[in-house]
Design a protein around this motif. Structure first.
Motif, PDB file in Angstrom:
ATOM      1  N   GLN A 105     -13.372 107.459 -17.902  1.00  0.00           N
ATOM      2  CA  GLN A 105     -14.329 107.650 -19.195  1.00  0.00           C
ATOM      3  C   GLN A 105     -13.504 108.256 -20.482  1.00  0.00           C
ATOM      4  OE1 GLN A 105     -17.080 106.454 -19.277  1.00  0.00           O
ATOM      5  NE2 GLN A 105     -18.217 106.742 -17.108  1.00  0.00           N
ATOM      6  N   ALA A 109     -17.490 103.686 -19.795  1.00  0.00           N
ATOM      7  CA  ALA A 109     -18.950 103.543 -20.295  1.00  0.00           C
ATOM      8  C   ALA A 109     -18.790 102.579 -21.393  1.00  0.00           C
ATOM      9  CB  ALA A 109     -19.203 105.079 -21.067  1.00  0.00           C
ATOM     10  N   ASP A 114     -22.663 101.401 -20.868  1.00  0.00           N
ATOM     11  CA  ASP A 114     -23.415 102.779 -20.318  1.00  0.00           C
ATOM     12  C   ASP A 114     -23.477 103.712 -21.430  1.00  0.00           C
ATOM     13  OD1 ASP A 114     -24.350 105.034 -19.155  1.00  0.00           O
ATOM     14  OD2 ASP A 114     -22.975 104.549 -17.319  1.00  0.00           O
ATOM     15  N   ALA A 117     -23.536 107.666 -20.236  1.00  0.00           N
ATOM     16  CA  ALA A 117     -22.365 108.217 -20.081  1.00  0.00           C
ATOM     17  C   ALA A 117     -21.640 108.157 -21.347  1.00  0.00           C
ATOM     18  CB  ALA A 117     -21.659 107.306 -19.078  1.00  0.00           C
ATOM     19  N   LEU A 118     -21.779 107.420 -22.113  1.00  0.00           N
ATOM     20  CA  LEU A 118     -20.840 107.505 -23.416  1.00  0.00           C
ATOM     21  C   LEU A 118     -21.325 108.924 -24.179  1.00  0.00           C
ATOM     22  CD1 LEU A 118     -18.815 105.933 -25.350  1.00  0.00           C
ATOM     23  CD2 LEU A 118     -21.032 104.828 -26.426  1.00  0.00           C
TER      24      LEU A 118
END
Lengths: 334, 334
Positions: A105, A109, A114, A117-118
């Motif tokens: 990460q 992401a 995503d 998550a970002l």
């Protein structure tokens, strides 16, 4: 005789040039995309006051400095900053060279689209994305990358190139100011080297009049050839208190006109307007969900809250995109 | 009839303006204080080449960027940098408010004119003097202090104001370049806010075209009034490798002409000239002990050593102050 004809021709040519200049200056309406109203009048009154020789509020041309924020003031900043769209595209383009990103990460992401998550990766994640996408090459390589991207990308909502999603009323305001002897500058939180490749063509603002955030660059000789390498490290963030600091450092004169759209522009407007002499502060309020976007007090991008509260006492003009602008964008070129 | 007369008058006025412009452009010699020789010819050839439309080496006006060092290139830097003279005077002026300085180095050395102790304090001592004399006030207060000092101080050898100890041939070169569509910038190791108050009047270079070293400034509201406070901390040293970095950051275009006089300008000259297209690098060599100073390879101020060795291969012009300049300084104004 030939000489006389030549001279007459010369005179006519000069008069022709003057007539052209005159028609620009004396055009009925220098701001045709602005509806008649308080905002437009305030701008024209201000320009008249500071350019009327012998008037109490006259300002010499050299001191007619105008500073403009970019994101949300000159071009669209929703649903996210254009430079972030660039960073995400760049991460996707670089992913084949970075297999480790598939498990790491915030890169994972991005590659998986995503958004949760970002967002969870926060400012730290964002800076990692910016550094991975904006550093590690020479300044000239980066300019080409930025230029190619901007020429080939489209906005997700409007399906037009980002450089066409600039505000027509602002293009007119920039030209009107320059016709009246102003020097127009961009003072943006965006990366200076992301903007410079296209600002002259789009806004008529040359690279040396673009002030923005910077990352560290380093001079080096590569096989004897001098280059500037972009290092993955922030140098200066040109936002909030940073804007007057940058104006002083880069321009060295205090603007008499500052235009912004968010709390990130608050200190720039204070610096430009809260001093002696005729001054003008302008805030663009995005209240036009139909033609563009409506956002402000609660937006994470382009929040306009504190500056909006201070505007009435400070005498800053709040421009309603919905009511004050006849047109939002220039006509499509294709 | 009245209208016709008005129009004729208008035409005559315009022709008058054109004639004035013409006489400036067509003057026999744009660089009258330069002796005929290789240096002068190289400069004129360069300007002709980049301004000849349709020529192979034509450069559009927007890209005609010229950068000039200041100390030793545009004005005198011996027996020590003018800004150091300012710092020392300022320490003396502030001493009554700082009784502790009487026992504290490097301040004691300044107050007692003890040059050996001053030199022994080294770079650390120098920075203490700079910070004590250049920080702790607003940017606007500092501009007034610098302006007052420069207007009231004289050079120890020439007994003339520092702003008259600028090089007449360089004033002509700056004007000649601007007449040919160049934009002229200063890129100096000196403090940007020490230069900006007077560069426009003396060199015709406005504040926004002056790049230099900076100390940290901080935005604050003092009783509701926005100010920029000068903090006793270096922000950026615009020397050596710092010069191309600053050129890229502040100007955003690569110069096609760079002029310096010391190894501090070496990287600026490399950055400007070692790339495609017609380019020119110029080094002023101080070899005129009679009219100014003679120094170079061994000087602690304005050392010209490595750059001088590289000049022949790089194609940089070395200007001999003694041989190439007919006049060094402008005539005294009083």
């Amino acid at each position: 005789m030939a000489r006389l004809i030549e001279r007459v021709g010369y005179t006519i040519a000069i008069l022709g040039l003057c007539a052209t200049a005159w028609s620009v200056q004396a055009a009925d309406d220098p701001l045709p995309s602005w509806n008649e109203g308080a905002a437009k009048s305030a701008i024209i009154d201000f320009v008249d006051a500071v350019t009327t020789e012998g008037g109490d509020e006259y300002v010499a041309p050299a001191d007619r400095i105008a500073t403009f924020d970019n994101d949300g003031t000159l071009w669209v900043e929703q649903p996210y900053y254009t430079q972030l769209a660039f960073a995400l595209d760049r991460i996707r383009a670089l992913a084949p060279e970075h297999p480790e990103w598939r498990e790491q990460q915030p890169f994972k992401a991005v590659l998986e689209n995503d958004l949760a998550a970002l967002e969870a990766s926060g400012m730290k994640g964002l800076m990692q994305l910016v550094m991975a996408s904006h550093a590690g090459m020479t300044t000239e390589e980066f300019a080409i990358i930025a230029e190619d991207w901007i020429a080939s990308s489209e906005h997700p909502k409007f399906a037009r190139p980002y450089t066409e999603l600039v505000y027509q009323p602002m293009l007119e305001l920039l030209a009107y100011l320059r016709d009246n002897g102003f020097k127009t500058f961009i003072v943006s939180g965006g990366g200076v080297e992301f903007m410079r490749p296209w600002t002259e063509q789009v806004y008529g603002i040359p690279p040396e009049q673009v002030v923005g955030s910077t990352i560290v660059t380093e001079f080096a000789l590569q096989d004897g050839v001098p280059v500037l390498l972009r290092r993955p490290e922030m140098d200066f963030l040109d936002d909030k208190e940073g804007k007057p600091v940058a104006i002083n450092k880069f321009i060295g004169r205090r603007p008499i006109l500052a235009v912004g759209n968010s709390d990130g522009d608050l200190q720039m407007l204070q610096w430009a307007t809260e001093t002696d002499g005729r001054r003008l502060g302008v805030l663009v309020h995005h209240d036009d969900a139909e033609r563009e976007y409506a956002y402000g007090r609660d937006s994470s991008i382009g929040r306009l809250d504190q500056a909006l509260d201070l505007a009435p006492d400070a005498g800053w003009i709040v421009v309603s995109m919905k009511d004050d602008w006849r047109t939002v964008f220039p006509e499509a070129t294709k």
